[in-house]
Design a protein around this motif. Structure first.
Motif, PDB file in Angstrom:
ATOM      1  N   TYR A   1     -21.434 -53.982  23.603  1.00 20.71           N
ATOM      2  CA  TYR A   1     -22.339 -53.718  24.719  1.00 20.71           C
ATOM      3  C   TYR A   1     -21.587 -53.656  26.045  1.00 20.71           C
ATOM      4  CZ  TYR A   1     -26.152 -54.599  21.432  1.00 20.71           C
ATOM      5  OH  TYR A   1     -27.020 -54.536  20.368  1.00 20.71           O
ATOM      6  N   GLU A   2     -20.661 -54.584  26.241  1.00 24.25           N
ATOM      7  CA  GLU A   2     -19.883 -54.571  27.479  1.00 24.25           C
ATOM      8  C   GLU A   2     -19.041 -53.301  27.572  1.00 24.25           C
ATOM      9  OE1 GLU A   2     -20.018 -56.463  30.036  1.00 24.25           O
ATOM     10  OE2 GLU A   2     -21.244 -58.119  29.294  1.00 24.25           O
ATOM     11  N   THR A   3     -18.477 -52.880  26.435  1.00 23.64           N
ATOM     12  CA  THR A   3     -17.663 -51.668  26.407  1.00 23.64           C
ATOM     13  C   THR A   3     -18.500 -50.439  26.736  1.00 23.64           C
ATOM     14  OG1 THR A   3     -16.138 -52.610  24.768  1.00 23.64           O
ATOM     15  CG2 THR A   3     -16.199 -50.201  24.955  1.00 23.64           C
ATOM     16  N   LEU A   4     -19.689 -50.331  26.143  1.00 24.19           N
ATOM     17  CA  LEU A   4     -20.564 -49.185  26.401  1.00 24.19           C
ATOM     18  C   LEU A   4     -21.001 -49.150  27.870  1.00 24.19           C
ATOM     19  CD1 LEU A   4     -22.738 -49.195  23.157  1.00 24.19           C
ATOM     20  CD2 LEU A   4     -21.046 -47.475  23.826  1.00 24.19           C
ATOM     21  N   LEU A   5     -21.247 -50.319  28.453  1.00 23.65           N
ATOM     22  CA  LEU A   5     -21.619 -50.362  29.871  1.00 23.65           C
ATOM     23  C   LEU A   5     -20.450 -49.896  30.738  1.00 23.65           C
ATOM     24  CD1 LEU A   5     -23.611 -53.745  30.109  1.00 23.65           C
ATOM     25  CD2 LEU A   5     -24.553 -51.423  30.172  1.00 23.65           C
ATOM     26  N   GLN A   6     -19.239 -50.376  30.419  1.00 24.33           N
ATOM     27  CA  GLN A   6     -18.066 -49.989  31.201  1.00 24.33           C
ATOM     28  C   GLN A   6     -17.785 -48.498  31.071  1.00 24.33           C
ATOM     29  OE1 GLN A   6     -14.791 -52.470  29.915  1.00 24.33           O
ATOM     30  NE2 GLN A   6     -15.921 -54.364  30.323  1.00 24.33           N
ATOM     31  N   ALA A   7     -18.085 -47.947  29.894  1.00 28.69           N
ATOM     32  CA  ALA A   7     -17.818 -46.528  29.638  1.00 28.69           C
ATOM     33  C   ALA A   7     -18.964 -45.630  30.101  1.00 28.69           C
ATOM     34  CB  ALA A   7     -17.558 -46.318  28.142  1.00 28.69           C
ATOM     35  N   ASN A   8     -19.964 -46.218  30.751  1.00 26.41           N
ATOM     36  CA  ASN A   8     -21.140 -45.459  31.221  1.00 26.41           C
ATOM     37  C   ASN A   8     -21.835 -44.728  30.082  1.00 26.41           C
ATOM     38  OD1 ASN A   8     -20.962 -46.130  34.013  1.00 26.41           O
ATOM     39  ND2 ASN A   8     -19.273 -44.685  34.231  1.00 26.41           N
ATOM     40  N   ARG A   9     -21.966 -45.421  28.959  1.00 25.23           N
ATOM     41  CA  ARG A   9     -22.649 -44.850  27.796  1.00 25.23           C
ATOM     42  C   ARG A   9     -23.903 -45.676  27.498  1.00 25.23           C
ATOM     43  NH1 ARG A   9     -17.432 -43.341  23.962  1.00 25.23           N
ATOM     44  NH2 ARG A   9     -19.059 -42.793  22.455  1.00 25.23           N
ATOM     45  N   GLN A  10     -24.692 -45.860  28.566  1.00 25.26           N
ATOM     46  CA  GLN A  10     -25.875 -46.713  28.460  1.00 25.26           C
ATOM     47  C   GLN A  10     -26.901 -46.183  27.460  1.00 25.26           C
ATOM     48  OE1 GLN A  10     -24.393 -45.923  31.285  1.00 25.26           O
ATOM     49  NE2 GLN A  10     -24.036 -47.788  32.463  1.00 25.26           N
ATOM     50  N   GLY A  11     -27.017 -44.861  27.370  1.00 31.23           N
ATOM     51  CA  GLY A  11     -27.973 -44.276  26.431  1.00 31.23           C
ATOM     52  C   GLY A  11     -27.665 -44.659  25.002  1.00 31.23           C
ATOM     53  N   GLU A  12     -26.372 -44.662  24.648  1.00 28.56           N
ATOM     54  CA  GLU A  12     -25.971 -45.072  23.300  1.00 28.56           C
ATOM     55  C   GLU A  12     -26.285 -46.549  23.077  1.00 28.56           C
ATOM     56  OE1 GLU A  12     -21.959 -43.870  22.169  1.00 28.56           O
ATOM     57  OE2 GLU A  12     -22.055 -42.322  23.731  1.00 28.56           O
ATOM     58  N   LEU A  13     -26.079 -47.340  24.121  1.00 27.18           N
ATOM     59  CA  LEU A  13     -26.378 -48.778  24.008  1.00 27.18           C
ATOM     60  C   LEU A  13     -27.853 -48.992  23.713  1.00 27.18           C
ATOM     61  CD1 LEU A  13     -25.066 -51.572  26.379  1.00 27.18           C
ATOM     62  CD2 LEU A  13     -27.402 -51.584  25.536  1.00 27.18           C
ATOM     63  N   VAL A  14     -28.713 -48.296  24.448  1.00 27.80           N
ATOM     64  CA  VAL A  14     -30.158 -48.450  24.238  1.00 27.80           C
ATOM     65  C   VAL A  14     -30.541 -48.033  22.823  1.00 27.80           C
ATOM     66  CG1 VAL A  14     -32.440 -47.615  24.936  1.00 27.80           C
ATOM     67  CG2 VAL A  14     -30.740 -48.209  26.679  1.00 27.80           C
ATOM     68  N   ASP A  15     -29.993 -46.917  22.361  1.00 24.55           N
ATOM     69  CA  ASP A  15     -30.301 -46.450  20.999  1.00 24.55           C
ATOM     70  C   ASP A  15     -29.867 -47.479  19.964  1.00 24.55           C
ATOM     71  OD1 ASP A  15     -31.339 -44.113  22.007  1.00 24.55           O
ATOM     72  OD2 ASP A  15     -29.529 -42.928  21.658  1.00 24.55           O
ATOM     73  N   TYR A  16     -28.670 -48.045  20.156  1.00 30.13           N
ATOM     74  CA  TYR A  16     -28.152 -49.023  19.188  1.00 30.13           C
ATOM     75  C   TYR A  16     -29.005 -50.286  19.172  1.00 30.13           C
ATOM     76  CZ  TYR A  16     -24.918 -52.183  16.813  1.00 30.13           C
ATOM     77  OH  TYR A  16     -24.364 -53.096  15.932  1.00 30.13           O
ATOM     78  N   THR A  17     -29.361 -50.793  20.367  1.00 26.95           N
ATOM     79  CA  THR A  17     -30.156 -52.024  20.413  1.00 26.95           C
ATOM     80  C   THR A  17     -31.520 -51.819  19.758  1.00 26.95           C
ATOM     81  OG1 THR A  17     -30.954 -51.463  22.636  1.00 26.95           O
ATOM     82  CG2 THR A  17     -29.056 -52.937  22.483  1.00 26.95           C
ATOM     83  N   LEU A  18     -32.133 -50.686  20.026  1.00 25.92           N
ATOM     84  CA  LEU A  18     -33.445 -50.418  19.432  1.00 25.92           C
ATOM     85  C   LEU A  18     -33.341 -50.345  17.909  1.00 25.92           C
ATOM     86  CD1 LEU A  18     -34.872 -47.775  21.932  1.00 25.92           C
ATOM     87  CD2 LEU A  18     -35.682 -50.118  21.610  1.00 25.92           C
ATOM     88  N   GLU A  19     -32.279 -49.707  17.428  1.00 26.85           N
ATOM     89  CA  GLU A  19     -32.078 -49.605  15.974  1.00 26.85           C
ATOM     90  C   GLU A  19     -31.895 -50.989  15.359  1.00 26.85           C
ATOM     91  OE1 GLU A  19     -28.679 -47.835  12.959  1.00 26.85           O
ATOM     92  OE2 GLU A  19     -29.035 -46.818  14.872  1.00 26.85           O
ATOM     93  N   GLN A  20     -31.087 -51.824  16.014  1.00 30.76           N
ATOM     94  CA  GLN A  20     -30.840 -53.176  15.498  1.00 30.76           C
ATOM     95  C   GLN A  20     -32.103 -54.033  15.528  1.00 30.76           C
ATOM     96  OE1 GLN A  20     -28.039 -52.431  13.907  1.00 30.76           O
ATOM     97  NE2 GLN A  20     -27.197 -54.443  14.400  1.00 30.76           N
ATOM     98  N   MET A  21     -32.860 -53.928  16.623  1.00 37.03           N
ATOM     99  CA  MET A  21     -34.085 -54.726  16.719  1.00 37.03           C
ATOM    100  C   MET A  21     -35.140 -54.256  15.727  1.00 37.03           C
ATOM    101  SD  MET A  21     -34.538 -55.707  20.771  1.00 37.03           S
ATOM    102  CE  MET A  21     -34.222 -54.089  21.472  1.00 37.03           C
ATOM    103  N   ASN A  22     -35.238 -52.952  15.536  1.00 41.05           N
ATOM    104  CA  ASN A  22     -36.221 -52.423  14.574  1.00 41.05           C
ATOM    105  C   ASN A  22     -35.905 -52.836  13.151  1.00 41.05           C
ATOM    106  OD1 ASN A  22     -37.795 -51.131  16.490  1.00 41.05           O
ATOM    107  ND2 ASN A  22     -36.663 -49.216  16.370  1.00 41.05           N
ATOM    108  N   SER A  23     -34.609 -52.976  12.854  1.00 40.15           N
ATOM    109  CA  SER A  23     -34.231 -53.372  11.495  1.00 40.15           C
ATOM    110  C   SER A  23     -34.127 -54.884  11.338  1.00 40.15           C
ATOM    111  CB  SER A  23     -32.898 -52.715  11.110  1.00 40.15           C
ATOM    112  OG  SER A  23     -31.862 -53.118  11.992  1.00 40.15           O
ATOM    113  N   GLY A  24     -34.269 -55.611  12.453  1.00 41.79           N
ATOM    114  CA  GLY A  24     -34.228 -57.076  12.389  1.00 41.79           C
ATOM    115  C   GLY A  24     -32.826 -57.635  12.245  1.00 41.79           C
ATOM    116  N   ASP A  25     -31.810 -56.855  12.616  1.00 39.92           N
ATOM    117  CA  ASP A  25     -30.420 -57.298  12.476  1.00 39.92           C
ATOM    118  C   ASP A  25     -29.901 -57.890  13.781  1.00 39.92           C
ATOM    119  OD1 ASP A  25     -30.279 -56.399   9.839  1.00 39.92           O
ATOM    120  OD2 ASP A  25     -29.721 -54.368  10.465  1.00 39.92           O
ATOM    121  N   GLY A  26     -28.978 -58.842  13.661  1.00 35.23           N
ATOM    122  CA  GLY A  26     -28.328 -59.415  14.833  1.00 35.23           C
ATOM    123  C   GLY A  26     -29.233 -60.336  15.631  1.00 35.23           C
TER     124      GLY A  26
END
Length: 316
Positions: free
Chosen positions: A56-81
């Motif tokens: 997450y810190e890497t994606l924020l530093q790389a200005n790839r916030q959209g990818e971060l949001v997609d990943y978090t939503l996928e993880q939360m929807n699947s109940g992982d992490g």
């Protein structure tokens, strides 16, 4: 032939090496190498919480916030992490993207839940950031308003001002609205004030008297107007019935009940939703010159009559 326990050991070594590499790339700021390694790492195993935090810190530093949001939503929807970690970083990314309304919407739902105190503090901080940013965006629409300015406003101007600061979750006007609340006689204005105080999660207690009912309420614990039983339940049921026998009167029925709901909120006089529905249908049928299709509870009909007289008197 390699034994199974040797395969397991080899697999674990690969995972440990990936985790060491991830840590090294993260600390040296090699974002591309980190992200490529992370993809290979997650092909072998579920990522650790620490690895996801580095992602997450890497994606924020790389200005790839959209990818971060997609990943978090996928993880939360699947109940992982870790849900709290996912949510905090997702809100950070949404703030970075300027999606402040989404931050306020997500945080509003979260704060209605019994979440851990540390998580609550993180969410409140992110929510405050979004609210402050929105206030900056809406500066031209929402000028600084003093008590003297507010008192000089006509009813419509007061309602418009309250709508604006509710939309932007503007924390700057909490004290002003609390100060004028007790002196406010118009029910619909009190409703707008309560909805504003709900939007900024005001946790104090206010005393109100509406429709003959005295209440002590905490705005933070109230529902949104659209979730108030008069709108969420009664209005929907009445509209369904009216659409069946006279679709052209649907909008008038909505305006009737919406006006009552705004005047009454957050009072529940103790009648069931179905009793209200029957009383409204009886009233609408009479307005249309139709015979009453079902007997309505006289007590509820009388209560609505009294409500309409009160609204008419207070509108003069």
């Amino acid at each position: 032939m390699m034994r199974m326990d040797n395969k397991v050991t080899s697999h674990q070594r690969f995972i440990k090496k990936f985790e060491r590499d991830l840590k090294s790339y993260f600390e040296s700021g090699e974002n591309d190498r980190f992200l490529k390694t992370f993809n290979r790492y997650t092909a072998l195993t579920e990522p650790s919480e620490h690895a996801e935090e580095m992602l997450y810190e890497t994606l924020l530093q790389a200005n790839r916030q959209g990818e971060l949001v997609d990943y978090t939503l996928e993880q939360m929807n699947s109940g992982d992490g870790n849900y709290e970690t996912h949510m905090v970083y997702m809100l950070k990314a949404l703030n970075d993207m300027g999606n402040y309304e989404e931050v306020l919407e997500f945080s509003s739902h979260l704060l209605d839940e019994p979440i851990p105190q540390g998580f609550r503090i993180d969410i409140l901080s992110l929510r405050q950031h979004a609210a402050n940013k929105l206030r900056g965006i809406f500066t031209d629409k929402t000028p600084d308003v003093t008590r003297e300015t507010f008192d000089s406003y006509h009813l419509f101007q007061k309602l418009e001002f309250l709508e604006q600061i509710t939309e932007t979750h503007d924390l700057a006007y909490i004290d002003l609205i609390i100060e004028v609340f007790d002196e406010t006689k118009r029910n619909e204005l009190q409703t707008a004030m309560l909805l504003y105080l709900h939007s900024v999660r005001y946790n104090g207690t206010l005393k109100i008297e509406k429709c003959g009912v005295k209440m002590a309420v905490k705005p933070s614990e109230l529902t949104q107007l659209e979730d108030y039983f008069m709108i969420d339940d009664v209005l929907q049921k009445v509209v369904d019935e009216v659409e069946a026998f006279n679709p052209s009167f649907t909008e008038a029925a909505k305006e009737l009940i919406m006006g009552h709901a705004i005047y009454m909120y957050p009072v529940n006089p103790g009648f069931t939703s179905n009793a209200f529905v029957s009383a409204y249908l009886s009233r609408i049928e009479a307005m249309l010159g139709m015979e009453e299709s079902a007997a309505a509870d006289k007590e509820v009909v009388d209560w609505l009559d009294k409500l309409e007289r009160e609204i008419a008197e207070n509108s003069l």
